[in-house]
Design a protein around this motif. Structure first.
Motif, PDB file in Angstrom:
ATOM      1  N   VAL A   1      49.887  53.337  35.718  1.00 45.97           N
ATOM      2  CA  VAL A   1      49.090  53.725  34.544  1.00 45.97           C
ATOM      3  C   VAL A   1      47.823  54.474  34.946  1.00 45.97           C
ATOM      4  N   SER A   2      46.954  53.803  35.714  1.00 45.24           N
ATOM      5  CA  SER A   2      45.677  54.406  36.093  1.00 45.24           C
ATOM      6  C   SER A   2      45.137  53.719  37.341  1.00 45.24           C
ATOM      7  N   PRO A   3      44.698  54.485  38.330  1.00 47.60           N
ATOM      8  CA  PRO A   3      44.112  53.886  39.532  1.00 47.60           C
ATOM      9  C   PRO A   3      42.902  53.004  39.224  1.00 47.60           C
ATOM     10  N   ARG A   4      42.255  53.267  38.107  1.00 49.35           N
ATOM     11  CA  ARG A   4      41.082  52.480  37.699  1.00 49.35           C
ATOM     12  C   ARG A   4      41.412  50.980  37.555  1.00 49.35           C
ATOM     13  N   ILE A   5      42.650  50.679  37.219  1.00 51.67           N
ATOM     14  CA  ILE A   5      43.055  49.282  37.028  1.00 51.67           C
ATOM     15  C   ILE A   5      42.906  48.480  38.321  1.00 51.67           C
ATOM     16  N   ALA A   6      43.119  49.122  39.457  1.00 49.34           N
ATOM     17  CA  ALA A   6      42.938  48.423  40.737  1.00 49.34           C
ATOM     18  C   ALA A   6      41.501  47.959  40.884  1.00 49.34           C
ATOM     19  N   LEU A   7      40.573  48.804  40.496  1.00 48.31           N
ATOM     20  CA  LEU A   7      39.155  48.466  40.612  1.00 48.31           C
ATOM     21  C   LEU A   7      38.737  47.411  39.594  1.00 48.31           C
ATOM     22  N   VAL A   8      39.248  47.529  38.387  1.00 51.52           N
ATOM     23  CA  VAL A   8      38.827  46.647  37.292  1.00 51.52           C
ATOM     24  C   VAL A   8      39.494  45.273  37.349  1.00 51.52           C
ATOM     25  N   GLN A   9      40.769  45.221  37.768  1.00 58.79           N
ATOM     26  CA  GLN A   9      41.486  43.944  37.745  1.00 58.79           C
ATOM     27  C   GLN A   9      41.849  43.418  39.128  1.00 58.79           C
ATOM     28  N   ALA A  10      42.493  44.236  39.952  1.00 57.10           N
ATOM     29  CA  ALA A  10      42.972  43.744  41.247  1.00 57.10           C
ATOM     30  C   ALA A  10      41.820  43.413  42.192  1.00 57.10           C
ATOM     31  N   PHE A  11      40.811  44.264  42.245  1.00 62.48           N
ATOM     32  CA  PHE A  11      39.709  44.050  43.181  1.00 62.48           C
ATOM     33  C   PHE A  11      38.942  42.754  42.912  1.00 62.48           C
ATOM     34  N   PRO A  12      38.520  42.480  41.653  1.00 65.82           N
ATOM     35  CA  PRO A  12      37.825  41.203  41.410  1.00 65.82           C
ATOM     36  C   PRO A  12      38.689  39.979  41.742  1.00 65.82           C
ATOM     37  N   ALA A  13      39.982  40.055  41.408  1.00 73.04           N
ATOM     38  CA  ALA A  13      40.871  38.930  41.727  1.00 73.04           C
ATOM     39  C   ALA A  13      41.023  38.785  43.236  1.00 73.04           C
ATOM     40  N   GLY A  14      41.094  39.900  43.950  1.00 69.27           N
ATOM     41  CA  GLY A  14      41.149  39.847  45.415  1.00 69.27           C
ATOM     42  C   GLY A  14      39.892  39.225  46.001  1.00 69.27           C
ATOM     43  N   LEU A  15      38.737  39.560  45.438  1.00 70.36           N
ATOM     44  CA  LEU A  15      37.489  38.929  45.886  1.00 70.36           C
ATOM     45  C   LEU A  15      37.513  37.426  45.619  1.00 70.36           C
ATOM     46  N   GLY A  16      38.051  37.045  44.460  1.00 67.23           N
ATOM     47  CA  GLY A  16      38.175  35.619  44.145  1.00 67.23           C
ATOM     48  C   GLY A  16      39.078  34.904  45.134  1.00 67.23           C
ATOM     49  N   LEU A  17      40.193  35.539  45.480  1.00 67.99           N
ATOM     50  CA  LEU A  17      41.099  34.964  46.491  1.00 67.99           C
ATOM     51  C   LEU A  17      40.399  34.805  47.833  1.00 67.99           C
ATOM     52  N   LEU A  18      39.702  35.846  48.253  1.00 60.23           N
ATOM     53  CA  LEU A  18      38.990  35.805  49.527  1.00 60.23           C
ATOM     54  C   LEU A  18      37.934  34.696  49.530  1.00 60.23           C
ATOM     55  N   ALA A  19      37.163  34.606  48.464  1.00 53.94           N
ATOM     56  CA  ALA A  19      36.139  33.557  48.380  1.00 53.94           C
ATOM     57  C   ALA A  19      36.769  32.172  48.371  1.00 53.94           C
ATOM     58  N   LEU A  20      37.891  32.046  47.704  1.00 53.52           N
ATOM     59  CA  LEU A  20      38.597  30.750  47.667  1.00 53.52           C
ATOM     60  C   LEU A  20      39.098  30.364  49.043  1.00 53.52           C
ATOM     61  N   TRP A  21      39.693  31.314  49.760  1.00 56.40           N
ATOM     62  CA  TRP A  21      40.224  31.030  51.089  1.00 56.40           C
ATOM     63  C   TRP A  21      39.112  30.738  52.102  1.00 56.40           C
ATOM     64  N   LEU A  22      37.967  31.350  51.927  1.00 52.77           N
ATOM     65  CA  LEU A  22      36.856  31.140  52.860  1.00 52.77           C
ATOM     66  C   LEU A  22      36.075  29.861  52.586  1.00 52.77           C
ATOM     67  N   SER A  23      36.306  29.275  51.415  1.00 54.31           N
ATOM     68  CA  SER A  23      35.524  28.066  51.087  1.00 54.31           C
ATOM     69  C   SER A  23      36.219  26.795  51.526  1.00 54.31           C
TER      70      SER A  23
END
Length: 116
Positions: free
Chosen positions: A94-116
């Motif tokens: 659909v739009s590359p913008r979706i990676a920034l708006v949805q995938a990136f924040p969720a990826g940050l959440g995953l990373l923070a979860l794994w590091l905690s």
């Protein structure tokens, strides 16, 4: 679990509740059409499809909320991974913008979860 992980996951859940509202209930409004880049005619033709998409976003938000409330790391990982996959697929189709708006924040959440 770290405070950062909790905040990031809660923000992803809130984002998906917001998308649910836009797609299920506000799809034909001018501001929503502008956000999604659709014309009034296309919004009229796709109102049922958008509502269906909104429902799926609500399931993602509900799953993340469930994980946060129960402190179930496995549940949070599953739903964050679903958001990442959906965001990457949306970016490709659909739009590359979706990676920034949805995938990136969720990826940050995953990373923070794994590091905690």
């Amino acid at each position: 679990m770290s405070i950062l992980a909790i905040i990031l996951i809660a923000l992803v859940a809130l984002e998906h509740f917001y998308i649910l509202m836009l797609e299920m209930f506000l799809w034909q409004r001018e501001q929503t059409r502008r956000i999604f880049g659709v014309s009034a005619a296309l919004a009229d033709q796709t109102v049922a499809m958008a509502a269906n998409q909104g429902l799926y976003n609500g399931f993602l938000a509900a799953g993340l909320t469930w994980g946060l409330l129960t402190q179930r790391t496995d549940v949070m990982v599953f739903f964050l991974a679903c958001v990442v996959v959906a965001g990457l697929y949306g970016a490709m189709t659909v739009s590359p913008r979706i990676a920034l708006v949805q995938a990136f924040p969720a990826g940050l959440g995953l990373l923070a979860l794994w590091l905690s």
